[in-house]
Write a protein that holds these residues in place. Structure first.
Motif, mmCIF file in Angstrom:
data_model
loop_
_atom_site.group_PDB
_atom_site.id
_atom_site.type_symbol
_atom_site.label_atom_id
_atom_site.label_comp_id
_atom_site.label_asym_id
_atom_site.label_seq_id
_atom_site.Cartn_x
_atom_site.Cartn_y
_atom_site.Cartn_z
ATOM 1 N N SER A 1 0.820 -1.213 0.000
ATOM 2 C CA SER A 1 0.000 0.000 0.000
ATOM 3 C C SER A 1 0.852 1.260 0.000
ATOM 4 O O SER A 1 1.870 1.338 0.684
ATOM 5 C CB SER A 1 -0.893 0.029 1.245
ATOM 6 N N SER A 2 0.406 2.255 -0.744
ATOM 7 C CA SER A 2 0.884 3.617 -0.538
ATOM 8 C C SER A 2 0.078 4.243 0.594
ATOM 9 O O SER A 2 0.614 4.917 1.468
ATOM 10 C CB SER A 2 0.729 4.446 -1.816
ATOM 11 N N VAL A 3 -1.227 3.995 0.570
ATOM 12 C CA VAL A 3 -2.145 4.445 1.615
ATOM 13 C C VAL A 3 -3.210 3.359 1.783
ATOM 14 O O VAL A 3 -3.661 2.765 0.793
ATOM 15 C CB VAL A 3 -2.843 5.778 1.239
ATOM 16 N N ALA A 4 -3.595 3.105 3.019
ATOM 17 C CA ALA A 4 -4.708 2.198 3.286
ATOM 18 C C ALA A 4 -5.655 2.886 4.259
ATOM 19 O O ALA A 4 -5.216 3.460 5.261
ATOM 20 C CB ALA A 4 -4.213 0.878 3.865
ATOM 21 N N VAL A 5 -6.953 2.850 3.944
ATOM 22 C CA VAL A 5 -7.962 3.514 4.772
ATOM 23 C C VAL A 5 -9.110 2.549 5.021
ATOM 24 O O VAL A 5 -9.631 1.948 4.077
ATOM 25 C CB VAL A 5 -8.514 4.787 4.090
ATOM 26 N N ALA A 6 -9.496 2.394 6.276
ATOM 27 C CA ALA A 6 -10.629 1.544 6.629
ATOM 28 C C ALA A 6 -11.668 2.376 7.373
ATOM 29 O O ALA A 6 -11.331 3.154 8.271
ATOM 30 C CB ALA A 6 -10.182 0.377 7.494
ATOM 31 N N PHE A 7 -12.935 2.213 6.988
ATOM 32 C CA PHE A 7 -14.047 2.953 7.597
ATOM 33 C C PHE A 7 -15.028 1.987 8.246
ATOM 34 O O PHE A 7 -15.312 0.922 7.699
ATOM 35 C CB PHE A 7 -14.810 3.751 6.537
ATOM 36 N N ALA A 8 -15.542 2.382 9.403
ATOM 37 C CA ALA A 8 -16.651 1.666 10.040
ATOM 38 C C ALA A 8 -17.556 2.717 10.676
ATOM 39 O O ALA A 8 -17.156 3.392 11.632
ATOM 40 C CB ALA A 8 -16.143 0.686 11.081
ATOM 41 N N LEU A 9 -18.779 2.871 10.146
ATOM 42 C CA LEU A 9 -19.679 3.934 10.583
ATOM 43 C C LEU A 9 -21.036 3.372 10.994
ATOM 44 O O LEU A 9 -21.557 2.447 10.367
ATOM 45 C CB LEU A 9 -19.897 4.955 9.462
#
Length: 282
Positions: A188-196
């Protein structure tokens, strides 16, 4: 040359050995250490294999949590959960290749402490905690408090990650965005995880995990605050995306520039909103 490869049959025996040899290199799938040996010619006086310890290979679904043994391979976790944790289900296909997932473990990915590991952002968004074990017993540490610096953690000499605990219930709106030069089989260059949690059009809870933008995987705390209690609307998301772009301390390297990493953070939230606007109850 007095070097040793050791595979004990129980966790108790392994922990006693690690108390005596806190300098030992612990391996499960060896997908990280194997590269160090093969490419960088590194060697260790003592290597301890934990991949067959039954105490580290359990997966339990309880009323309030899912506990995943630290030595279960990603492929085994994927098959046994069978989509029960959607955020993990999004992670698995993007984590290296199937050959690597057949050996790689969550315990190993967390144990190396790499700021660009793919599982930490997901587990941070899931509010996971780690069960750490040594010869004296066990303790549970929130993953958000686990990393202390570049490839450093609160784990003590002689201590192992025994399991990962994910609290239930899960947030219904979740996504994992991995930005890399190649979509699959790349770092990864960037990894983003969301939980809403979104109820009646309001963001009741937001948890966002980030990788590749600081010396450790981090929670996007300022962005979470910018979302919580606000309407799930374009104005809210646009403002929160500007906050998200400023999270962490991204650097420029051969994978991406700092500006690109920051831009991708904000874009990930806009992408999440675009994909979930119609699906969220109002």
């Amino acid at each position: 040359d007095d070097s040793a490869f050791v595979r004990k049959s129980t966790l108790e025996e392994t922990l006693r050995l690690l108390r005596e040899r806190p300098d030992a290199v612990v391996v499960a799938g060896s997908t990280d250490w194997g590269v160090e040996v093969n490419i960088r010619s590194r060697r260790a006086d003592c290597v301890v294999a934990i991949d067959r310890l039954p105490e580290l290979r359990e997966l339990r679904v309880e009323s309030d949590a899912i506990e995943i043994g630290a030595a279960l391979t990603l492929t085994e976790i994927e098959r046994r959960l069978d989509g029960e944790v959607p955020l993990l289900a999004e992670l698995f296909p993007q984590f290296a290749s199937r050959l690597i997932r057949n050996g790689a473990t969550l315990g190993g990915n967390l144990g190396t402490g790499s700021p660009i590991g793919d599982s930490p952002p997901v587990l941070l968004a899931l509010e996971a905690s780690l069960v750490l074990a040594d010869a004296d017993g066990e303790r549970e540490v929130p993953l958000a408090e686990y990393f202390t610096g570049y490839r450093q953690s609160v784990r003590r000499p002689g201590e192992l990650i025994r399991a990962v605990r994910i609290p239930l219930p899960l947030s219904p709106v979740a996504a994992f965005h991995k930005i890399a030069k190649r979509r699959f089989d790349d770092i990864s260059s960037v990894a983003v995880a969301f939980a809403l949690d979104i109820e009646d059009g309001i963001v009741r809870k937001a948890r966002i995990g980030l990788g590749g933008v600081a010396a450790t995987p981090i929670r996007a705390l300022a962005t979470e605050e910018a979302l919580e209690g606000k309407p799930w609307a374009a104005e809210t998301v646009d403002a929160a995306a500007r906050v998200l772009r400023a999270e962490g301390t991204p650097m420029s390297d051969h994978r991406a520039s700092a500006d690109y990493r920051s831009a991708m953070l904000g874009q990930s939230l806009l992408k999440l909103y675009a994909r979930n606007t119609e699906a969220v109850p109002s």
